[in-house]
Write a protein that holds these residues in place. Structure first.
Motif, short mmCIF file in Angstrom:
data_model
loop_
_atom_site.label_atom_id
_atom_site.label_comp_id
_atom_site.label_asym_id
_atom_site.label_seq_id
_atom_site.Cartn_x
_atom_site.Cartn_y
_atom_site.Cartn_z
N TRP A 121 0.84 -1.20 0.00
CA TRP A 121 0.00 0.00 0.00
C TRP A 121 0.87 1.25 0.00
O TRP A 121 1.98 1.26 0.56
CB TRP A 121 -0.88 0.05 1.24
N ASP A 122 0.32 2.33 -0.57
CA ASP A 122 0.94 3.65 -0.45
C ASP A 122 0.03 4.55 0.36
O ASP A 122 -1.01 4.11 0.87
CB ASP A 122 1.24 4.25 -1.83
N ALA A 123 0.40 5.82 0.51
CA ALA A 123 -0.38 6.74 1.33
C ALA A 123 -1.79 6.92 0.79
O ALA A 123 -2.76 7.06 1.56
CB ALA A 123 0.34 8.09 1.41
N ARG A 124 -1.93 6.92 -0.52
CA ARG A 124 -3.26 7.09 -1.12
C ARG A 124 -4.16 5.91 -0.76
O ARG A 124 -5.33 6.10 -0.41
CB ARG A 124 -3.13 7.22 -2.63
N ARG A 125 -3.62 4.69 -0.86
CA ARG A 125 -4.42 3.51 -0.53
C ARG A 125 -4.81 3.52 0.95
O ARG A 125 -5.95 3.20 1.30
CB ARG A 125 -3.63 2.25 -0.87
N LEU A 126 -3.89 3.90 1.80
CA LEU A 126 -4.20 3.98 3.23
C LEU A 126 -5.33 4.98 3.47
O LEU A 126 -6.26 4.70 4.24
CB LEU A 126 -2.96 4.40 4.03
N ALA A 127 -5.26 6.14 2.83
CA ALA A 127 -6.31 7.15 3.02
C ALA A 127 -7.66 6.62 2.56
O ALA A 127 -8.69 6.87 3.21
CB ALA A 127 -5.95 8.41 2.25
N GLU A 128 -7.69 5.87 1.46
CA GLU A 128 -8.95 5.31 0.97
C GLU A 128 -9.55 4.34 1.99
O GLU A 128 -10.76 4.36 2.26
CB GLU A 128 -8.71 4.59 -0.35
N VAL A 129 -8.70 3.49 2.55
CA VAL A 129 -9.19 2.50 3.52
C VAL A 129 -9.66 3.20 4.79
O VAL A 129 -10.71 2.85 5.37
CB VAL A 129 -8.08 1.47 3.83
N GLN A 130 -8.93 4.20 5.24
CA GLN A 130 -9.34 4.91 6.44
C GLN A 130 -10.69 5.62 6.24
O GLN A 130 -11.53 5.63 7.14
CB GLN A 130 -8.27 5.91 6.86
#
Length: 391
Positions: A121-130
């Protein structure tokens, strides 16, 4: 003019009244206790309830639960020394601004490394999940981590930990993602599953704390802490907060210098004068209590000879017996609910009678609940197996 001196007897007098341990200093509201202590240790969920109850006129777990989960006048957050604390609602922005913001940034950086290496995951993927987690929580109102994993399948992705080692295992990413959301103030712990001593919390959404400039937050937190814990040294405040030496000294600018046995101490301006000594008092405080863990230098209330019996090998305090501002022994709860204790020094028959009465009070409000400290200490372990002795 030389700074005024505050001796050990005066420090113990302040502790008895300002930490609400003398009976005449006990209060009615749990919020008053949290305000007096500034922050209540919460690494062990039971500590919060036992610490507050020890300072209430009418002890019990119900008012603490109400403040934490219904009225939300107390907030639980990761703060000083990357430790979990419960603080008054009005102090939460200061605590978060003074220490929590830095901790949150570090936690997020570690999480991104963990996710990048473990699941790509990158920061964008983490933000989507959060964002998906927050949406699920808003829809449910409250949810456990397992329920959130049902709603957001990405939380069930797994990372291999200690690959190639005999203790290799797999972890769901959910716990670290949820913890980071809590560090940022987007979610908070709701009522736990099971009883009030459980650490299996449900989660609910929250409003992030108002931003407070770092220097302002640290200066005000230092002032609030000194009003409760002063006199104290630079080393004491630095240890308690986990700040750098430079930040600690800046936060103490404008505070009044005094002389204590350890050298130069600090109090809030105008607080160097003598205080009235409270009546004789005893207290049974839980493991990690905020008073026991309140200072780095503890010789004025804790004999170094007692440390091996009362602390574990990493410095965590176990349940302690106090008498007139000093630690004199340990206590424990047996499997049958009896509260037992052992004294490490002579306190006299009158104090022993007070300890017995306090033990009966603790046993009475605990009822059928059995409390075992998260961090076991030598004397607590021994007492939990045998009858205590009051000598």
């Amino acid at each position: 003019m030389a700074p005024p001196r505050i001796d050990v007897r005066q420090r113990r007098a302040r502790l008895g009244t300002r930490h609400l341990l003398a009976p005449s200093a006990h209060v009615d509201r749990v919020e008053e206790v949290a305000d007096a202590l500034v922050a209540v240790h919460a690494t062990d969920p039971a500590t919060v309830f036992l610490s507050i109850a020890a300072r209430l006129r009418t002890p019990g777990h119900e008012p603490v639960e109400r403040a934490l989960y219904d009225d939300v006048t107390l907030h639980r957050l990761l703060a000083m020394r990357r430790t979990m604390f419960v603080v008054p609602a009005d102090l939460a922005p200061l605590v978060h601004g003074s220490t929590g913001v830095t901790i949150s940034a570090r936690e997020r950086a570690k999480l991104l490394t963990y996710l990048s290496e473990g699941v790509g995951w990158d920061a964008r993927r983490l933000a989507e999940v959060q964002q998906a987690v927050l949406a699920a929580l808003r829809a449910r109102g409250e949810a456990t981590a397992a329920q959130l994993g049902q709603d957001v399948p990405a939380l069930r992705e797994q990372v291999v930990v200690a690959a190639g080692k005999p203790y290799e295992t797999k972890q769901n990413v959910s716990s670290r993602i949820i913890r980071t959301l809590a560090c940022d103030g987007h979610i908070r712990r709701a009522r736990p599953r099971g009883s009030w001593i459980s650490s299996q919390f449900r989660w609910t959404t929250a409003t992030p704390w108002q931003e407070v400039p770092l220097a302002d937050a640290q200066a005000e937190l230092a002032r609030r802490w000194l009003a409760s814990h002063g006199p104290a040294t630079v080393a004491d405040l630095r240890w308690w907060t986990g700040w750098s030496l430079t930040a600690t000294r800046k936060a103490l600018a404008g505070m009044e210098e005094v002389v204590i046995d350890e050298g130069t101490g600090y109090v809030v301006p105008g607080d160097a004068g003598p205080v009235a000594e409270p009546e004789p008092w005893v207290a049974l405080l839980p493991g990690l209590d905020s008073t026991t863990m309140g200072w780095r230098d503890r010789d004025w209330y804790l004999s170094p000879a007692h440390v091996p019996s009362l602390f574990d090998t990493t410095g965590n305090a176990g349940p302690t017996v106090w008498c007139d501002g000093r630690v004199v022994g340990a206590w424990a709860q047996r499997a049958d609910g009896e509260i037992v204790w052992s004294l490490l020094e002579d306190v006299g028959t009158e104090a022993e009678a007070l300890i017995a009465r306090e033990a009966a009070t603790v046993a009475g409000w605990l009822g059928a609940v059995r409390v075992r400290p998260r961090f076991r200490t030598p004397l607590e372990r021994e007492l939990s197996r045998h009858r205590g002795v009051g000598r």
